[in-house]
Design a protein around this motif. Structure first.
Motif, PDB file in Angstrom:
ATOM      1  N   LEU A  50     -21.392  22.552 -18.792  1.00 28.97           N
ATOM      2  CA  LEU A  50     -20.673  21.670 -19.564  1.00 28.97           C
ATOM      3  C   LEU A  50     -19.564  20.294 -18.921  1.00 28.97           C
ATOM      4  O   LEU A  50     -19.716  19.229 -19.877  1.00 28.97           O
ATOM      5  N   ALA A  51     -18.945  20.956 -18.514  1.00 27.97           N
ATOM      6  CA  ALA A  51     -17.846  20.176 -17.269  1.00 27.97           C
ATOM      7  C   ALA A  51     -18.009  18.971 -17.385  1.00 27.97           C
ATOM      8  O   ALA A  51     -17.436  18.141 -16.580  1.00 27.97           O
ATOM      9  N   ILE A  52     -18.888  19.418 -16.092  1.00 27.48           N
ATOM     10  CA  ILE A  52     -19.490  18.102 -15.256  1.00 27.48           C
ATOM     11  C   ILE A  52     -20.123  17.093 -16.247  1.00 27.48           C
ATOM     12  O   ILE A  52     -19.518  16.014 -15.916  1.00 27.48           O
ATOM     13  N   ILE A  53     -20.371  17.061 -17.585  1.00 29.57           N
ATOM     14  CA  ILE A  53     -20.997  16.216 -18.114  1.00 29.57           C
ATOM     15  C   ILE A  53     -20.628  15.778 -19.512  1.00 29.57           C
ATOM     16  O   ILE A  53     -20.608  14.318 -19.024  1.00 29.57           O
ATOM     17  N   GLY A  54     -19.705  16.484 -19.804  1.00 23.75           N
ATOM     18  CA  GLY A  54     -18.536  16.256 -20.433  1.00 23.75           C
ATOM     19  C   GLY A  54     -17.509  14.656 -19.575  1.00 23.75           C
ATOM     20  O   GLY A  54     -16.707  13.951 -20.234  1.00 23.75           O
ATOM     21  N   ALA A  55     -17.737  15.512 -18.575  1.00 26.37           N
ATOM     22  CA  ALA A  55     -16.747  14.092 -17.385  1.00 26.37           C
ATOM     23  C   ALA A  55     -17.074  12.725 -17.517  1.00 26.37           C
ATOM     24  O   ALA A  55     -16.509  12.051 -16.956  1.00 26.37           O
ATOM     25  N   GLY A  56     -18.395  12.706 -17.151  1.00 19.85           N
ATOM     26  CA  GLY A  56     -19.063  11.067 -17.475  1.00 19.85           C
ATOM     27  C   GLY A  56     -19.565  10.937 -16.223  1.00 19.85           C
ATOM     28  O   GLY A  56     -18.993  11.848 -15.038  1.00 19.85           O
ATOM     29  N   ASP A  57     -19.716   9.269 -15.611  1.00 14.80           N
ATOM     30  CA  ASP A  57     -20.513   9.455 -14.282  1.00 14.80           C
ATOM     31  C   ASP A  57     -18.748   9.440 -13.183  1.00 14.80           C
ATOM     32  O   ASP A  57     -19.298   9.198 -12.184  1.00 14.80           O
ATOM     33  N   GLY A  58     -17.710   9.769 -13.895  1.00 13.61           N
ATOM     34  CA  GLY A  58     -16.453   9.891 -13.214  1.00 13.61           C
ATOM     35  C   GLY A  58     -16.026  11.302 -12.482  1.00 13.61           C
ATOM     36  O   GLY A  58     -15.942  10.922 -10.958  1.00 13.61           O
ATOM     37  N   GLY A  59     -16.641  12.069 -12.976  1.00 16.75           N
ATOM     38  CA  GLY A  59     -16.776  13.358 -12.180  1.00 16.75           C
ATOM     39  C   GLY A  59     -15.816  14.061 -12.282  1.00 16.75           C
ATOM     40  O   GLY A  59     -14.524  13.463 -12.635  1.00 16.75           O
ATOM     41  N   LEU A  60     -15.957  15.180 -11.766  1.00 21.79           N
ATOM     42  CA  LEU A  60     -14.236  16.458 -11.432  1.00 21.79           C
ATOM     43  C   LEU A  60     -14.651  16.357  -9.950  1.00 21.79           C
ATOM     44  O   LEU A  60     -15.252  16.990  -9.748  1.00 21.79           O
ATOM     45  N   GLY A  61     -13.324  16.829  -9.292  1.00 25.31           N
ATOM     46  CA  GLY A  61     -13.138  17.296  -8.439  1.00 25.31           C
ATOM     47  C   GLY A  61     -13.453  18.633  -8.316  1.00 25.31           C
ATOM     48  O   GLY A  61     -13.326  19.369 -10.028  1.00 25.31           O
ATOM     49  N   ALA A  62     -13.019  19.755  -7.424  1.00 22.17           N
ATOM     50  CA  ALA A  62     -13.305  21.410  -7.384  1.00 22.17           C
ATOM     51  C   ALA A  62     -12.286  21.942  -8.008  1.00 22.17           C
ATOM     52  O   ALA A  62     -12.284  23.073  -9.646  1.00 22.17           O
ATOM     53  N   ALA A  63     -10.377  21.245  -7.986  1.00 21.26           N
ATOM     54  CA  ALA A  63      -9.392  21.431  -8.376  1.00 21.26           C
ATOM     55  C   ALA A  63      -9.392  21.003 -10.162  1.00 21.26           C
ATOM     56  O   ALA A  63      -9.672  22.510 -11.250  1.00 21.26           O
ATOM     57  N   ALA A  64     -10.221  20.342 -10.401  1.00 14.50           N
ATOM     58  CA  ALA A  64     -10.009  19.961 -11.860  1.00 14.50           C
ATOM     59  C   ALA A  64     -11.225  20.854 -12.578  1.00 14.50           C
ATOM     60  O   ALA A  64     -10.733  20.847 -14.012  1.00 14.50           O
ATOM     61  N   LEU A  65     -12.496  21.267 -12.056  1.00 16.14           N
ATOM     62  CA  LEU A  65     -13.554  22.170 -12.268  1.00 16.14           C
ATOM     63  C   LEU A  65     -12.875  23.307 -12.594  1.00 16.14           C
ATOM     64  O   LEU A  65     -12.934  24.156 -13.645  1.00 16.14           O
ATOM     65  N   ALA A  66     -11.539  23.821 -11.832  1.00 16.32           N
ATOM     66  CA  ALA A  66     -11.335  25.323 -11.469  1.00 16.32           C
ATOM     67  C   ALA A  66     -10.380  25.009 -13.027  1.00 16.32           C
ATOM     68  O   ALA A  66     -10.311  26.445 -13.662  1.00 16.32           O
ATOM     69  N   ASP A  67      -9.549  24.131 -12.490  1.00 11.33           N
ATOM     70  CA  ASP A  67      -8.692  24.479 -14.399  1.00 11.33           C
ATOM     71  C   ASP A  67      -9.551  24.334 -15.826  1.00 11.33           C
ATOM     72  O   ASP A  67      -8.922  25.259 -16.752  1.00 11.33           O
ATOM     73  N   GLU A  68     -10.718  23.914 -15.002  1.00 10.85           N
ATOM     74  CA  GLU A  68     -11.770  23.182 -16.715  1.00 10.85           C
ATOM     75  C   GLU A  68     -12.510  25.380 -17.061  1.00 10.85           C
ATOM     76  O   GLU A  68     -13.084  25.415 -17.964  1.00 10.85           O
ATOM     77  N   VAL A  69     -12.947  25.417 -16.273  1.00 14.22           N
ATOM     78  CA  VAL A  69     -13.372  27.081 -15.655  1.00 14.22           C
ATOM     79  C   VAL A  69     -12.294  27.998 -16.081  1.00 14.22           C
ATOM     80  O   VAL A  69     -12.775  28.870 -16.651  1.00 14.22           O
ATOM     81  N   PHE A  70     -11.690  28.114 -15.203  1.00 11.97           N
ATOM     82  CA  PHE A  70     -10.375  29.092 -15.056  1.00 11.97           C
ATOM     83  C   PHE A  70      -9.342  28.711 -15.526  1.00 11.97           C
ATOM     84  O   PHE A  70      -8.044  30.076 -15.407  1.00 11.97           O
TER      85      PHE A  70
END
Length: 409
Positions: A324-344
């Motif tokens: 859900l977080a990755i798709i929401g970020a679009g073509d730019g994507g997300l790094g591991a730290a940003a994903l950790a913030d989105e999920v945890f």
């Protein structure tokens, strides 16, 4: 000091002092390693300090490239070496120590040499050693006494052999047997080499089983495809083919993505992602694109629709949050730290995120790209949400889910 060690010490002193005239040359691989570590600025009289990995990162690396399976198989075969007073070490391809078993007869030498779990033992970091040289050469090697670059390590002898994955031909680590120099018999090099061969056989069998599973799970797709096609694993080994390929393995480009790709010796093919591999189809005039639907209306799952037909995989709630977080970020994507913030809600939990995404990529294959994490641009993707916010991943507290709920009735 025995005669052989006296000669090794003379070679080392002559090399360090730049006095090579009149001195018989040392072994070529040893001299080459001395030059490498000299160029890296290692002090031969010093004690290099390299911070070890933390426990979480060690565990992550243990499960990468099948090294945990290797360690489990090697331990019983090398127990007699450990019982005789030697130290057995298994590293990854960067030289980081992931397992250490036994302790040499001379107390304190293990830590003096740097064989601490999580520490790195490669050329250019802590001096000449069998592990670093085996990684550089890709061959078994024994380093004795003063063949070590760092002076304090002259008490040691080390025999190491690279752990090679025969499926990919890549070196994935090293198995090393070390101990006091006077107890380092030449036969221990053969023991390390034998252990490495056993590990390679285990990896080969693991890959063969995975290829057979891919063949059994996806072979029916070929019947749906009009024209030549083939199913291959992520390294290009052919699981099944229908008129497209005659060889057992093909060379896949790095960063392969769904869509039309030119493969050397084959031509243009349409690539579709499969769990564990790829479907390759002969070119068509108007190939249909790959479409993915992340369905969160009920039990989370993802459905992938391609020319060859659809396939569906159930998702864990955590994997659904990540997607859900990755798709929401679009073509730019997300790094591991940003994903950790989105999920945890904690950007420091990058190791956990990377481990989860590694498991998720085994499900989605080439749909999910890395650096940054994003959906392949050739794949159209949509998210199917429930009618109410309360029904969206009940029990989840990830910030990305909380925001999505707020947008629903």
């Amino acid at each position: 000091m025995d005669t052989s060690e006296r000669v090794r010490a003379q070679h080392r002193e002559a090399h360090l002092g730049g006095r090579t005239k009149g001195v018989p040359p040392a072994r070529a691989d040893v001299v080459a390693s001395w030059r490498r570590v000299s160029a890296a600025g290692v002090d031969p009289a010093g004690r290099p300090q390299v911070a070890p990995l933390d426990a979480t990162e060690v565990q992550r690396r243990r499960t990468r490239d099948g090294l945990n399976l290797i360690a489990d198989r090697l331990t019983p075969h090398l127990q007699s070496v450990v019982d005789s007073g030697h130290l057995v070490v298994i590293t990854d391809a960067t030289g980081h120590v992931l397992w250490r078993s036994g302790r040499p007869g001379v107390r304190g030498l293990a830590d003096d040499l740097g064989f601490v779990v999580g520490s790195v033992w490669t050329e250019g970091n802590v001096g000449t050693n069998a592990i670093g040289t085996a990684l550089v050469l890709g061959e078994p090697v024994q380093i004795q006494g003063s063949e070590h670059f760092v002076e304090t390590h002259a008490r040691w002898g080390c025999s190491a052999a690279p752990l090679r994955d025969p499926w990919t031909e890549q070196v994935v680590g090293v198995v090393d047997i070390s101990g006091p120099r006077t107890a380092m018999h030449p036969s221990l090099l053969a023991t390390a080499s034998m252990a490495a061969r056993l590990a390679s056989m285990e990896l080969l069998e693991r890959h063969r089983r995975a290829l057979e599973d891919l063949r059994a799970g996806t072979g029916h797709l070929l019947a749906r495809v009009s024209g030549p096609a083939a199913v291959v694993d992520r390294t290009g080994h052919v699981a099944a083919t229908s008129g497209l390929l005659t060889q057992r393995q093909i060379c896949l480009p790095d960063g392969l993505q769904p869509g039309v790709v030119h493969l050397h010796g084959i031509g243009d093919v349409t690539v579709e992602p499969l769990p564990g591999g790829w479907l390759l189809r002969g070119p068509t005039e108007s190939p249909l694109g790959t479409r993915a639907v992340l369905d969160l209306d009920g039990e989370p799952h993802i459905q992938v629709v391609a020319e060859s037909g659809p396939w569906t995989r159930r998702l864990t709630p955590r994997h659904a949050e990540l997607l859900l977080a990755i798709i929401g970020a679009g073509d730019g994507g997300l790094g591991a730290a940003a994903l950790a913030d989105e999920v945890f809600a904690d950007p420091a939990r990058v190791v956990t995120v990377r481990a989860e995404l590694s498991r998720l990529r085994r499900v989605l294959g080439g749909l999910l790209l890395t650096r940054p994490y994003r959906i392949a641009p050739t794949v159209s993707v949509e998210v199917r949400l429930p009618a109410t916010g309360a029904a969206l991943l009940p029990g989840a507290s990830a910030p990305v889910v909380v925001r999505a709920r707020a947008r629903l009735p």
